[in-house]
Design a protein around this motif. Structure first.
Motif: not given
Length: 92
Positions: A54-64, A66-72
């Protein structure tokens, strides 16, 4: 078939035929985002870089989460989960 709700921010909706909400089949997050791109190909260049991240200015949430905080990106998305995709809005 079980589905995941996709919610797009208003600025991204113009690359999705005006849709701000739609559903795709469940799977891993990687499969879900690929289904989003299949449904709305113009979103890929607005959300992802050349390697698929994902581009730096894009935020994606899976439920609550942040997808960047998930391990995979291969985390399983359960039915009725909401995936929210937002882009930063510049202006002043």
């Amino acid at each position: 078939m079980s589905e995941v709700e996709i919610v797009l921010s208003t600025p991204l909706a113009r690359f999705a035929g005006g849709e701000t909400k739609f559903q795709v089949p469940v799977g891993t997050f990687r499969e879900v985002i690929d289904r989003v791109y299949e449904r709305h190909p113009a979103l890929r260049q607005r959300l992802a870089d050349g390697s698929g991240g994902f581009l730096p200015f894009v935020s994606v949430y899976l439920g609550e989460d942040n997808i960047r905080d998930l391990s995979s990106l291969d985390v399983v998305v359960t039915p009725r989960t909401t995936v929210m995709i937002m882009s930063a809005v510049a202006g002043g």
